[in-house]
Design a protein around this motif. Structure first.
Motif, PDB file in Angstrom:
ATOM      1  N   HIS A  16       0.827  -1.205   0.000  1.00  0.00           N
ATOM      2  CA  HIS A  16       0.000   0.000   0.000  1.00  0.00           C
ATOM      3  C   HIS A  16       0.866   1.263   0.000  1.00  0.00           C
ATOM      4  N   SER A  17       0.401   2.280  -0.700  1.00  0.00           N
ATOM      5  CA  SER A  17       1.170   3.527  -0.838  1.00  0.00           C
ATOM      6  C   SER A  17       1.395   4.231   0.496  1.00  0.00           C
ATOM      7  N   TRP A  18       0.568   3.960   1.492  1.00  0.00           N
ATOM      8  CA  TRP A  18       0.779   4.550   2.809  1.00  0.00           C
ATOM      9  C   TRP A  18       2.192   4.298   3.347  1.00  0.00           C
ATOM     10  N   TYR A  19       2.722   3.115   3.073  1.00  0.00           N
ATOM     11  CA  TYR A  19       3.934   2.679   3.771  1.00  0.00           C
ATOM     12  C   TYR A  19       5.217   2.918   2.980  1.00  0.00           C
ATOM     13  N   GLN A  20       5.094   3.588   1.856  1.00  0.00           N
ATOM     14  CA  GLN A  20       6.277   3.773   1.011  1.00  0.00           C
ATOM     15  C   GLN A  20       7.276   4.758   1.607  1.00  0.00           C
ATOM     16  N   GLU A  21       6.779   5.692   2.394  1.00  0.00           N
ATOM     17  CA  GLU A  21       7.661   6.674   3.043  1.00  0.00           C
ATOM     18  C   GLU A  21       7.357   6.740   4.527  1.00  0.00           C
ATOM     19  N   GLN A  22       8.404   6.808   5.329  1.00  0.00           N
ATOM     20  CA  GLN A  22       8.242   6.917   6.769  1.00  0.00           C
ATOM     21  C   GLN A  22       7.993   8.377   7.136  1.00  0.00           C
ATOM     22  N   ASP A  23       7.025   8.630   8.017  1.00  0.00           N
ATOM     23  CA  ASP A  23       6.650   9.992   8.396  1.00  0.00           C
ATOM     24  C   ASP A  23       6.413  10.020   9.904  1.00  0.00           C
ATOM     25  N   ASP A  24       7.217  10.820  10.627  1.00  0.00           N
ATOM     26  CA  ASP A  24       7.099  10.886  12.076  1.00  0.00           C
ATOM     27  C   ASP A  24       5.789  11.486  12.553  1.00  0.00           C
ATOM     28  N   LEU A  61       5.875  -3.072  10.096  1.00  0.00           N
ATOM     29  CA  LEU A  61       5.817  -1.603  10.009  1.00  0.00           C
ATOM     30  C   LEU A  61       6.827  -0.956  10.950  1.00  0.00           C
ATOM     31  N   GLN A  62       6.901  -1.449  12.168  1.00  0.00           N
ATOM     32  CA  GLN A  62       7.818  -0.874  13.158  1.00  0.00           C
ATOM     33  C   GLN A  62       9.267  -1.038  12.733  1.00  0.00           C
ATOM     34  N   GLU A  63       9.593  -2.174  12.124  1.00  0.00           N
ATOM     35  CA  GLU A  63      10.954  -2.409  11.650  1.00  0.00           C
ATOM     36  C   GLU A  63      11.361  -1.407  10.580  1.00  0.00           C
ATOM     37  N   ARG A  64      10.379  -0.821   9.891  1.00  0.00           N
ATOM     38  CA  ARG A  64      10.642   0.174   8.844  1.00  0.00           C
ATOM     39  C   ARG A  64      10.497   1.600   9.334  1.00  0.00           C
ATOM     40  N   GLY A  65      10.454   1.769  10.632  1.00  0.00           N
ATOM     41  CA  GLY A  65      10.476   3.094  11.223  1.00  0.00           C
ATOM     42  C   GLY A  65       9.136   3.767  11.405  1.00  0.00           C
ATOM     43  N   HIS A  66       8.046   3.052  11.116  1.00  0.00           N
ATOM     44  CA  HIS A  66       6.716   3.643  11.279  1.00  0.00           C
ATOM     45  C   HIS A  66       6.297   3.594  12.745  1.00  0.00           C
ATOM     46  N   THR A  67       5.557   4.582  13.195  1.00  0.00           N
ATOM     47  CA  THR A  67       5.011   4.604  14.550  1.00  0.00           C
ATOM     48  C   THR A  67       3.705   3.821  14.573  1.00  0.00           C
ATOM     49  N   VAL A  68       3.667   2.785  15.398  1.00  0.00           N
ATOM     50  CA  VAL A  68       2.492   1.910  15.442  1.00  0.00           C
ATOM     51  C   VAL A  68       2.000   1.803  16.884  1.00  0.00           C
ATOM     52  N   VAL A  69       0.717   2.061  17.060  1.00  0.00           N
ATOM     53  CA  VAL A  69       0.052   1.766  18.322  1.00  0.00           C
ATOM     54  C   VAL A  69      -0.754   0.494  18.105  1.00  0.00           C
ATOM     55  N   TYR A  70      -0.425  -0.544  18.854  1.00  0.00           N
ATOM     56  CA  TYR A  70      -1.090  -1.843  18.684  1.00  0.00           C
ATOM     57  C   TYR A  70      -1.680  -2.264  20.019  1.00  0.00           C
ATOM     58  N   TYR A  71      -2.990  -2.437  20.049  1.00  0.00           N
ATOM     59  CA  TYR A  71      -3.664  -2.926  21.243  1.00  0.00           C
ATOM     60  C   TYR A  71      -3.894  -4.420  21.123  1.00  0.00           C
ATOM     61  N   GLN A  72      -3.230  -5.209  21.974  1.00  0.00           N
ATOM     62  CA  GLN A  72      -3.609  -6.603  22.068  1.00  0.00           C
ATOM     63  C   GLN A  72      -4.933  -6.701  22.808  1.00  0.00           C
ATOM     64  N   LEU A  73      -5.536  -7.870  22.775  1.00  0.00           N
ATOM     65  CA  LEU A  73      -6.892  -8.032  23.284  1.00  0.00           C
ATOM     66  C   LEU A  73      -7.014  -7.633  24.752  1.00  0.00           C
ATOM     67  N   ASP A  74      -5.978  -7.909  25.537  1.00  0.00           N
ATOM     68  CA  ASP A  74      -6.041  -7.641  26.977  1.00  0.00           C
ATOM     69  C   ASP A  74      -5.326  -6.355  27.378  1.00  0.00           C
ATOM     70  N   ASP A  75      -4.996  -5.511  26.412  1.00  0.00           N
ATOM     71  CA  ASP A  75      -4.358  -4.227  26.714  1.00  0.00           C
ATOM     72  C   ASP A  75      -5.298  -3.381  27.576  1.00  0.00           C
ATOM     73  N   ALA A  76      -4.771  -2.816  28.659  1.00  0.00           N
ATOM     74  CA  ALA A  76      -5.597  -2.032  29.578  1.00  0.00           C
ATOM     75  C   ALA A  76      -6.231  -0.826  28.896  1.00  0.00           C
ATOM     76  N   ARG A  77      -5.604  -0.318  27.837  1.00  0.00           N
ATOM     77  CA  ARG A  77      -6.137   0.852  27.127  1.00  0.00           C
ATOM     78  C   ARG A  77      -7.259   0.491  26.167  1.00  0.00           C
ATOM     79  N   ASN A  78      -7.404  -0.796  25.875  1.00  0.00           N
ATOM     80  CA  ASN A  78      -8.310  -1.257  24.829  1.00  0.00           C
ATOM     81  C   ASN A  78      -9.754  -1.239  25.340  1.00  0.00           C
ATOM     82  N   THR A  79     -10.590  -0.384  24.754  1.00  0.00           N
ATOM     83  CA  THR A  79     -12.002  -0.311  25.139  1.00  0.00           C
ATOM     84  C   THR A  79     -12.822  -1.410  24.490  1.00  0.00           C
TER      85      THR A  79
END
Length: 511
Positions: A16-24, A61-79
């Motif tokens: 996908h074109s989203w991931y072609q360039e890393q953007d902080d 994505l993270q290995e390519r420098g992208h900022t990723v927020v990932y909620y696992q199922l039991d993450d306390a932040r996950n509503t």
């Protein structure tokens, strides 16, 4: 401008074109949510596959420098709610613009449209850059037409992409469709290679699902999970298919055997439907391999494969967007019976159903003929509520996402749409199952017997169904021959079929 970009679990498109360039300034968001695990009861392997694939994609994505927020199922932040999670992140990261790829499920599309209207920041949507046709291509192609014949759409797509074409009009091999070469029964005369499997350790995800109380169906070998969940895995399965299975794929794509879970099928559907693999690259890879090995692989093997992806897959998605949301509740035949309990246990004396359902419970998989002409055929002949049939198919198969499941189930299999997708209902007596499979040899019932306690239940159910629903088919030219045979049937024989069919429908636990 600080942007939040949403990635859904079936949007794992590395290209996908989203991931072609890393953007902080861009934050990507992915989440495992009860909203998605619980809207239908899924096969445990399906939930595991999506969670595993999502986690691997987030790491990529993270290995390519992208900022990723990932909620696992039991993450306390996950509503556990997509929109609540998004609202939370917009506030937390001072997000100034929200972006998402268009979902392929109507329910999520509607959810995000409503969310878009509820937030006070700019929202942009874009294509998933996966399918070879747009949401509206099929609708535009059939504009003004009463019938939506897949074959014509398929030919247009072949021309559009110059796939297996001699020129802009003529197909390679002199025919558009080699379907008549794709209907052979497998009798053990060829060696079927073991599938390209994996031995992934899924124990942590299974433990998570158990801890969180997620209800699932089906079985899993936790230490040796067997499905591709990364792009590298998918490409490996694709190569294996070309090198080992393509040579007989077309020959036996409709065949069924009690001892063969996959036969010559590719096992690529999950990788494609989660978008780890691109349909055009899959088609081109298979065609390139065939061209390099055309002395050993006939054109009928390849065309049968291409038709499934370029034809049916794109056609079904187009039909989905053309007919939703009304399609989800259409029930032309007014079928209301309960789906039997053995769909969840596999415990039935009918060998074809037992094998197909247990294969589904064991592997989260059954190929298209098992789904259409065994489990789907029985559900239609016993006049089950198509909503219950939808729910079972959507839950049990690893590749089942609503855009592809409901069109195949409610349209193709259950004829609930009155013939928009399938011009005639796909029903049969036991003879078709015997013709295409090796199930009948090991069955408690005798397929050759039409009446009696030991006669194949499909025989009585078939004639009863035609009698019960004949008013729907009297103007259907493709049903003329069978209705004529029904009219000529001895009344006592028909009555015997009807009485036995009624007993099967009312007491499926006895069969």
């Amino acid at each position: 401008m600080k942007k939040l970009r949403l990635i859904l679990g079936d949007q794992l498109n590395h290209k996908h074109s989203w991931y072609q360039e890393q953007d902080d300034e861009v934050v990507y968001f992915m989440a495992e949510m009860r909203q998605e695990t619980d809207y239908v009861k899924h096969h445990i392997q399906k939930v595991v596959a999506f969670f595993m694939a999502m986690r691997e994609f987030a790491s990529w994505l993270q290995e390519r420098g992208h900022t990723v927020v990932y909620y696992q199922l039991d993450d306390a932040r996950n509503t556990q709610s997509l929109t609540e999670n998004l609202q939370q992140l917009i506030a937390q990261y001072d997000i100034e613009q929200f972006e998402y790829q268009l979902p392929d499920e109507y329910r999520l599309d509607e959810l995000l449209v409503r969310f878009r209207e509820s937030v006070n920041i700019p929202v942009q949507s874009c294509d998933t850059e996966h399918f070879m046709s747009s949401r509206t291509d099929l609708q535009e192609f059939f504009k003004g037409k009463k019938q939506f014949t897949m074959e014509y759409f398929y030919r247009m797509m072949r021309k559009r992409y110059d796939i297996m074409m001699i020129n802009d009009k003529d197909p390679e091999g002199g025919k558009w469709n080699f379907d008549h070469s794709n209907r052979n029964k497998w009798k053990g005369e060829t060696l079927i290679p073991h599938e390209r499997g994996f031995r992934k350790d899924a124990r942590k995800i299974v433990e998570l699902l158990e801890k969180e109380g997620v209800k699932t169906i089906g079985r899993i070998t936790e230490k040796h999970f067997n499905w591709p969940t990364s792009r590298a895995d998918g490409l490996s399965v694709l190569r294996y298919f070309c090198e080992n299975l393509l040579v007989h794929f077309g020959d036996y794509q409709d065949a069924m055997d009690p001892d063969q879970a996959y036969l010559y099928h590719s096992r690529l559907s999950f990788a494609m439907n989660s978008k780890l693999l691109d349909p055009q690259e899959v088609i081109e890879t298979v065609i390139d391999y065939w061209r390099d090995h055309s002395d050993d692989i006939s054109i009928s093997q390849v065309e049968g494969f291409v038709r499934q992806i370029l034809g049916w897959r794109e056609y079904m998605r187009g039909m989905y967007w053309m007919q939703m949301p009304e399609f989800a509740t259409v029930n032309t035949l007014e079928n209301t019976n309960e789906l039997p309990d053995f769909y969840w246990t596999g415990k039935t004396k009918m060998n074809c159903l037992s094998c197909s359902i247990n294969n589904s419970l064991d592997n989260a998989y059954a190929h298209h003929i098992q789904r259409l002409m065994v489990t789907g055929n029985y559900a239609l002949l016993t006049m089950c509520d198509p909503s219950q049939v939808d729910e079972w198919y959507l839950g049990i198969y690893i590749d089942a996402i609503e855009w592809v499941e409901i069109t195949n189930t409610r349209g193709m299999s259950q004829w609930a749409d009155g013939g928009k997708i399938a011009t005639k209902p796909y029903v049969s007596s036991g003879s078709y199952i015997n013709k295409m499979s090796n199930y009948c040899k090991g069955c408690h019932y005798k397929v050759s017997k039409k009446t009696g306690e030991d006669a194949c239940p499909f025989n009585a159910l078939y004639w009863n169904f035609l009698s019960e629903k004949r008013a729907h088919f009297e103007n259907n030219n493709r049903m003329n021959m069978m209705l004529s045979l029904l009219d000529k049937m001895d009344k006592k024989t028909l009555q015997a079929h009807q009485e036995r069919a009624q007993d099967i429908i009312e007491h499926p636990e006895n069969y």
